[in-house]
Design an enzyme around this catalytic site. Structure first.
Site, mmCIF file in Angstrom:
data_model
loop_
_atom_site.group_PDB
_atom_site.id
_atom_site.type_symbol
_atom_site.label_atom_id
_atom_site.label_comp_id
_atom_site.label_asym_id
_atom_site.label_seq_id
_atom_site.Cartn_x
_atom_site.Cartn_y
_atom_site.Cartn_z
ATOM 1 C CG HIS A 1 -1.859 -1.122 1.229
ATOM 2 N ND1 HIS A 1 -1.777 -2.121 2.087
ATOM 3 C CD2 HIS A 1 -3.004 -1.344 0.589
ATOM 4 C CE1 HIS A 1 -2.591 -2.947 2.170
ATOM 5 N NE2 HIS A 1 -3.551 -2.388 1.050
ATOM 6 C CE LYS B 1 -2.785 -9.311 -3.340
ATOM 7 N NZ LYS B 1 -3.501 -10.256 -2.499
#
Ligand code: PAF
Length: 287
Positions: free
Chosen positions: A45, A158
């Site tokens: 993140h 991802k």
């Protein structure tokens, strides 16, 4: 760059405060980059915020564990919630100018009755195992993009199928936001970083580390001339041998549309979802 004495980041919890803060950033001449998350932040993140910063933007993170993308039997209740640590980490890493942390009533007030049917790249793969998932992601991402109205939003590669669904959705709904993918961040053994890795015990963690190696084997076979579907079938067997408890899918798809491969001269992507114990992991790579 991380800072020991980080300045606190403003946190807003409702749409009108969010719009006021963003208007302030725009009035100061800033462009806006947006990183939507469900919290339990990790380096993956943080790397998305760094990417947004590298484009010179003020960066808004949202943290919202979205109930509509979980089925009743899934892990909504036990999904890790670490909001204070998340905000502290964003400040320490200096990747964020504003955190938006709405609650479920702000996002889905009483009487909320709209749903979205997303098609195209949502067909198959995750949808075969989590049929509710992209409808829930679609509605929350459409709402978040319209609330924040950033110049661009970044989603991790991802969740590659999610990224392609969101690109399609933003284009189809004329949402004037550029959608970008950020590269998957990996642990030292190649395991893709994920908030759900926190569920793994030591033995499961060891098995989990083999997923990325098997995806690389599949890619190597395709490069050596194997047909994509044969290489995928080989990889499926390898996953079971490696100790994964269940393989939901391992498939090679067209990298843009995610349709089954017809033309091997177009970019391809290998995507997989597996279970180790009760934990479901996904990963993917460019072929
Ligand atoms: O990838 C996620 O964390 C979530 O699916 C998202 C995009 C923030 C929507 O809830």
């Amino acid at each position: 760059m991380s800072h020991d004495h980080a300045a606190p980041i403003p946190v807003v919890r409702d749409i009108s405060s969010l719009r006021l803060e963003i208007a302030g950033l725009r009035a100061a001449g800033r462009s806006i980059g947006f990183v939507p998350t469900m919290g339990a932040l990790h380096e993956g993140h943080i790397s998305l915020g760094e990417l947004a910063r590298s484009r010179g933007a003020a960066v808004v993170y949202s943290i919202f564990v979205n109930p509509t993308q979980f089925a009743p039997h899934e892990d909504f209740g036990r999904y890790p919630r670490t909001e204070q640590a998340d905000v502290l980490q964003l400040a320490t890493e200096d990747v964020c100018d504003l955190v938006y942390m709405p609650d479920a009533k702000e996002m889905y007030p009483e009487g909320f009755a709209t749903s979205l049917a997303v098609g195209g790249p949502s067909a198959g793969l995750e949808t075969d195992f989590r049929p509710h998932f992209f409808g829930g992601v679609g509605i929350v991402v459409a709402k978040l993009l319209l609330q924040v109205l950033p110049d661009f939003a970044i989603f991790g590669e991802k969740d590659y199928q999610q990224l392609q669904v969101i690109r399609r959705l933003a284009a189809d709904l004329d949402i004037p936001v550029e959608i970008l993918g950020g590269p998957t961040q990996r642990e030292s053994d190649g395991l893709a970083m994920s908030s759900r890795n926190a569920y793994l015990d030591a033995a499961q963690r060891k098995v989990a580390g083999k997923l990325n190696l098997i995806l690389k084997d599949v890619i190597a076979r395709i490069h050596a001339g194997d047909k994509p579907e044969h290489a995928a079938a080989f990889g499926f067997g390898e996953l079971l041998t490696a100790g994964f408890d269940k393989v939901d899918y391992l498939e090679v798809r067209d990298a843009e549309t995610l349709a089954p491969v017809k033309d091997t001269s177009r970019p391809m992507r290998v995507l997989a979802a597996v279970k180790v114990g009760a934990t479901r992991l996904i990963d993917n790579m460019a072929v």
